[in-house]
Design an enzyme around this catalytic site. Structure first.
Site, PDB file in Angstrom:
ATOM      1  N   ASN A 142       6.478   2.625 -11.064  1.00  0.00           N
ATOM      2  CA  ASN A 142       7.180   1.339 -11.039  1.00  0.00           C
ATOM      3  C   ASN A 142       6.244   0.294 -11.635  1.00  0.00           C
ATOM      4  OD1 ASN A 142       8.518  -1.022 -10.417  1.00  0.00           O
ATOM      5  ND2 ASN A 142       8.179  -0.881  -8.209  1.00  0.00           N
ATOM      6  N   HIS A 150      14.043  -1.673  -3.497  1.00  0.00           N
ATOM      7  CA  HIS A 150      12.588  -1.829  -3.382  1.00  0.00           C
ATOM      8  C   HIS A 150      12.285  -2.984  -2.426  1.00  0.00           C
ATOM      9  CE1 HIS A 150       8.392  -2.558  -4.346  1.00  0.00           C
ATOM     10  NE2 HIS A 150       8.366  -1.324  -4.810  1.00  0.00           N
ATOM     11  N   GLU A 209      10.173  -5.252  -2.486  1.00  0.00           N
ATOM     12  CA  GLU A 209       9.951  -6.566  -3.102  1.00  0.00           C
ATOM     13  C   GLU A 209      11.285  -7.229  -3.444  1.00  0.00           C
ATOM     14  OE1 GLU A 209       7.173  -5.268  -6.119  1.00  0.00           O
ATOM     15  OE2 GLU A 209       5.674  -4.914  -4.562  1.00  0.00           O
ATOM     16  N   GLU A 234       8.601   3.972   1.657  1.00  0.00           N
ATOM     17  CA  GLU A 234       7.550   3.033   1.284  1.00  0.00           C
ATOM     18  C   GLU A 234       7.321   2.050   2.431  1.00  0.00           C
ATOM     19  OE1 GLU A 234       7.028   2.894  -3.222  1.00  0.00           O
ATOM     20  OE2 GLU A 234       8.382   1.277  -2.674  1.00  0.00           O
ATOM     21  N   SER A 256       0.362   2.469  -2.181  1.00  0.00           N
ATOM     22  CA  SER A 256      -1.059   2.643  -2.520  1.00  0.00           C
ATOM     23  C   SER A 256      -1.439   4.102  -2.796  1.00  0.00           C
ATOM     24  CB  SER A 256      -1.952   2.032  -1.428  1.00  0.00           C
ATOM     25  OG  SER A 256      -1.707   0.642  -1.324  1.00  0.00           O
ATOM     26  N   LYS A 309       6.809  -2.720 -12.270  1.00  0.00           N
ATOM     27  CA  LYS A 309       7.081  -4.073 -11.745  1.00  0.00           C
ATOM     28  C   LYS A 309       7.087  -5.075 -12.910  1.00  0.00           C
ATOM     29  CE  LYS A 309       4.960  -2.637  -7.465  1.00  0.00           C
ATOM     30  NZ  LYS A 309       4.409  -2.980  -6.183  1.00  0.00           N
ATOM     31  N   GLY A 345       0.839  -2.015  -2.417  1.00  0.00           N
ATOM     32  CA  GLY A 345      -0.052  -2.931  -3.131  1.00  0.00           C
ATOM     33  C   GLY A 345      -1.168  -3.477  -2.265  1.00  0.00           C
TER      34      GLY A 345
HETATM   35  C1  PEP Z   1       5.650   0.381  -5.305  1.00  0.00           C
HETATM   36  O1  PEP Z   1       5.741  -0.635  -5.944  1.00  0.00           O
HETATM   37  O2  PEP Z   1       6.674   1.035  -5.089  1.00  0.00           O
HETATM   38  C2  PEP Z   1       4.338   0.773  -4.775  1.00  0.00           C
HETATM   39  C3  PEP Z   1       4.286   1.783  -3.954  1.00  0.00           C
HETATM   40  O3  PEP Z   1       3.242   0.051  -5.182  1.00  0.00           O
HETATM   41  P1  PEP Z   1       1.683   0.466  -4.997  1.00  0.00           P
HETATM   42  O4  PEP Z   1       1.562   1.900  -5.447  1.00  0.00           O
HETATM   43  O5  PEP Z   1       0.930  -0.466  -5.873  1.00  0.00           O
HETATM   44  O6  PEP Z   1       1.370   0.307  -3.553  1.00  0.00           O
END
Ligand code: PEP
Length: 257
Positions: free
Chosen positions: A10, A95, A97, A167, A214, A12, A173
């Protein structure tokens, strides 16, 4: 049950149009020899069609980061699932976010999943609890509720085309990742169990569920060694060719069949 692992990057709101195409081309050369893992990149809407062109004939598929359920109309800033048909193969829906910054709701997630399926896209449906919910012991009830709401009115015949991503919001992040064991517990004990109660165990065993939060080259093996984790949805580490390549290689070594 052998499920093909799937690693989705992703991106973003990162990478210009030119950077996205150059990155996709570089990735394709590095991943040309890795088999047994589905690989997906999810650029911004701006770069999606150009990245899809650049990746034609390669092993890497393209996903959108969201899609509106209406085919067209007065929805400023949105892109519909109908418009993505034939360009993207996947679409991330729900997601955290988008849920946090763009007021995404379970009801909208459900409509988006239905629209994605109607236009031949495979939804990657993201679910996960906040730190407060986690600390209050509400993970199981909250995540299971998100899964049920997302799938409201969706029949078993569609389930082969849906991927889930667990997630935990506190791990995205932040550099704080859930342990492989905890992620597997939620993925197997909550998400797959919820899918089994909705569609039966035989179908639930075929549905792919990723971990996201992460994920990095040095912790990927911990996730891929877990029986219920079928890949990863990756933010930060998907922005570097070497890191993404390593994630795909670890998945191929541990689960590539
Ligand atoms: C994501 O955006 O779905 C995500 C898991 O980000 P990160 O790997 O940076 O934690």
């Amino acid at each position: 049950m052998q499920r093909t692992p799937i690693i989705a990057g992703n991106w973003k709101m990162n990478k210009s149009l030119q950077e996205s195409v150059a990155f996709a081309q570089e990735l394709a050369t590095h991943l040309a020899n890795v088999a047994g893992v589905e690989q997906v990149v999810c650029p911004t809407f701006l770069a999606l069609a150009a990245v899809a062109d650049a990746l034609k004939g390669t092993s890497i598929a393209v996903g959108a980061q969201d899609a509106h359920w209406e085919a067209q109309g007065a929805y400023t800033s949105e892109v519909s699932a109908a418009m993505l048909e034939g360009i993207a193969q996947y679409v991330i829906i729900g997601h955290s976010e988008v849920r946090a910054y763009l007021n995404e709701t379970d009801e909208r997630v459900n409509k988006k999943i239905k629209a994605a399926l109607a236009y031949g896209l495979k939804p990657i449906v993201a679910v996960g609890e906040s730190l407060e919910q986690n600390e209050a012991g509400e993970t199981e009830s909250f995540v299971s509720g998100q899964v049920r709401a997302a799938l409201d009115g969706i029949d078993a015949a569609n389930m082969q085309n849906i991927i889930f991503a667990y997630e935990p919001i506190w791990a995205i992040g932040t550099g704080k990742n859930a342990s492989g064991e905890i992620a597997n517990q939620v993925i197997g004990g909550t998400i797959r169990a919820t899918l089994a109660s909705l569609y039966g165990d035989a179908i639930a065993q075929t549905i792919r569920i990723q971990y996201g939060g992460s994920v990095k080259p040095d912790n990927m093996a911990e996730y891929m060694s877990q029986p219920d984790i079928d890949g990863a949805l990756v933010g930060g580490a998907s922005l570097k060719v070497d890191d993404f390549k390593k994630l795909v290689e670890v998945a191929a070594q541990q689960k590539g069949g």
